[in-house]
Design an enzyme around this catalytic site. Sequence first.
Site, short mmCIF file in Angstrom:
data_model
loop_
_atom_site.label_atom_id
_atom_site.label_comp_id
_atom_site.label_asym_id
_atom_site.label_seq_id
_atom_site.Cartn_x
_atom_site.Cartn_y
_atom_site.Cartn_z
N HIS A 75 -29.45 66.08 56.20
CA HIS A 75 -29.11 65.30 54.75
C HIS A 75 -29.60 63.96 55.69
O HIS A 75 -30.53 63.82 57.08
CB HIS A 75 -27.84 64.73 54.60
CG HIS A 75 -27.56 63.57 53.96
ND1 HIS A 75 -27.10 64.57 52.65
CD2 HIS A 75 -27.44 62.54 53.85
CE1 HIS A 75 -27.11 63.01 51.86
NE2 HIS A 75 -27.32 61.79 52.88
N ASP A 97 -17.03 59.77 47.95
CA ASP A 97 -18.14 58.37 48.03
C ASP A 97 -18.91 58.44 47.09
O ASP A 97 -20.24 57.33 47.02
CB ASP A 97 -18.95 59.82 49.18
CG ASP A 97 -20.13 59.38 49.41
OD1 ASP A 97 -20.74 57.83 49.51
OD2 ASP A 97 -21.29 60.11 49.07
N ARG A 132 -21.42 49.91 46.34
CA ARG A 132 -21.96 49.72 48.00
C ARG A 132 -23.62 49.31 47.59
O ARG A 132 -23.92 47.59 47.93
CB ARG A 132 -21.56 50.45 48.99
CG ARG A 132 -20.72 50.84 49.80
CD ARG A 132 -20.70 52.27 50.65
NE ARG A 132 -21.76 51.65 51.06
CZ ARG A 132 -22.04 52.61 52.31
NH1 ARG A 132 -22.08 54.07 51.81
NH2 ARG A 132 -23.39 52.65 52.71
N SER A 136 -20.16 58.20 54.83
CA SER A 136 -20.62 58.41 53.36
C SER A 136 -21.49 59.64 53.41
O SER A 136 -21.32 60.72 52.96
CB SER A 136 -21.31 57.52 52.53
OG SER A 136 -22.78 58.07 52.02
N LYS A 192 -19.53 63.74 52.83
CA LYS A 192 -20.00 64.82 51.76
C LYS A 192 -20.34 66.22 52.72
O LYS A 192 -20.51 67.17 52.66
CB LYS A 192 -21.51 64.08 51.43
CG LYS A 192 -21.47 62.71 50.00
CD LYS A 192 -23.00 63.06 49.22
CE LYS A 192 -23.71 61.82 50.38
NZ LYS A 192 -23.86 60.13 50.38
N1 URA Z 1 -27.03 58.43 52.52
C1 URA Z 1 -25.96 58.18 51.95
O1 URA Z 1 -25.35 59.40 51.67
N2 URA Z 1 -24.93 56.99 52.45
C2 URA Z 1 -24.45 56.26 52.71
O2 URA Z 1 -24.56 54.97 52.26
C3 URA Z 1 -26.64 55.89 53.12
C4 URA Z 1 -27.72 56.57 52.85
#
Ligand code: URA
Length: 434
Positions: A82, A161, A168, A183, A187
């Site tokens: 990620h 999320d 956000r 966040s 995930k």
């Molecule tokens: N990527 C994400 O998945 N969440 C965030 O808060 C920022 C970047």
Amino acid sequence: MNILKIIEKKRDKKELSQEEIEYFVNEYTKGNITDYQAAALVMAIYINGMNDEEITNLTFAMAHSGEVLDLTIFGKNVVDKHSTGGVGDKITLILMPIIASLGIPVAKMSGRGLGFTGGTIDKLESIPNFSTTIDNTTFINNVKEIGISLISQNLNLAPADKKLYALRDTISCVDNIPLIASSIMSKKIAAGANKIVLEVTCGSGAFMENKESAIELAKKMSAIGKLAKREVVSVITNMEEPLGEAVGNSIEVIEAIKALKGDMTEDVKEVVLELGARMIKMAGVGNDIEENKKKILENIMNKKAYNKFLQLVEKQGGDISYIEDVSKFEKAQIVVEVISEEAGYVEKINTKRIGEISANLGAGRIKKDDEIDKTVGIIVKKKIADEVKKGDILCYVYANNEEKANFACSELKKAYKISTKKVVKPATVLEVIE
Ligand code: URA
């Protein structure tokens, strides 16, 4: 429990209990807490922060707000990746087929672009008919059959999320360590991998403006990972300039296809090799990082990585004739050269501004429901430390609207700082936190 009391507590800089955090996450996911109440709480968290226990409780509550996938059918080491986001970050498109081509299963959930950063899903959807919203069974079956599947957050994974991230973005609360850490880790926990490589970006084109805060974010995510029995490695990367050349959607896909055929810029190569080598190590199929980098280059040269990408596109319904002949991608109607009026060396690029200009051309969303224009964006020709002569092309603007093209052109000139002194080329990979 009462949401007003929870907002009041965080507004007054008090610690929230596990029960309060779980109540907020569950009721907001169900729609029993309004967006404006959630926005008030998120803003209070943004301003007053959260301690480690609160961040962990928030992460776990979001991770369990939907399904949690079990990927153990793919072995004892299932690796995921990620990025905290950046401008021109097309690494997933290049790296994941490479990893799958090495026999390491890739079951990845990716995001859409929000704010000034792009998202893998929007980029993939610029391939005609490519479906990113497949169901859970097809997702797992695709990984079983061809070793890779890339999907959007459409499965019921960390739905809290999904809602909170979109919220956000509309209230300027993205660039915050507790909110980003929870966040991303929620995930990743829900998506089922037990080994996670994170690309934590820093600089003017990232949510973390400097290396110190990127390291702090990385350490928080590792600590959460440990509690969730997930091993986390973070690669801190420099986002003081766009990654690679293209910033947009179809133009980034075209750059990724070129990269999979071996033609990639040095910064993209550095990130692909470092992240990829770490993923191979975590998958338990290669302990030597330098050897792993060679394996990656080998699978690019022998076309196995490119062929894996073709297989992925075909499996998810995409038209592979576009991959085989990128000239088929629909083009923006207007292409404008951004010409340098100065001579010298590129000292700085306001990378966030480049992302914003690209979004304004239509490549990104200003509001969460905006349609995006897949064809527009920016091709960056001059990067930090490059020599520039008067009259040289700094960038190309791809647009479908003359007014927007002209605006982009004048704003891009302002985003560059040209110095008369030579500038040292910065590294892209800054540090690895294991
Ligand atoms: N990527 C994400 O998945 N969440 C965030 O808060 C920022 C970047």
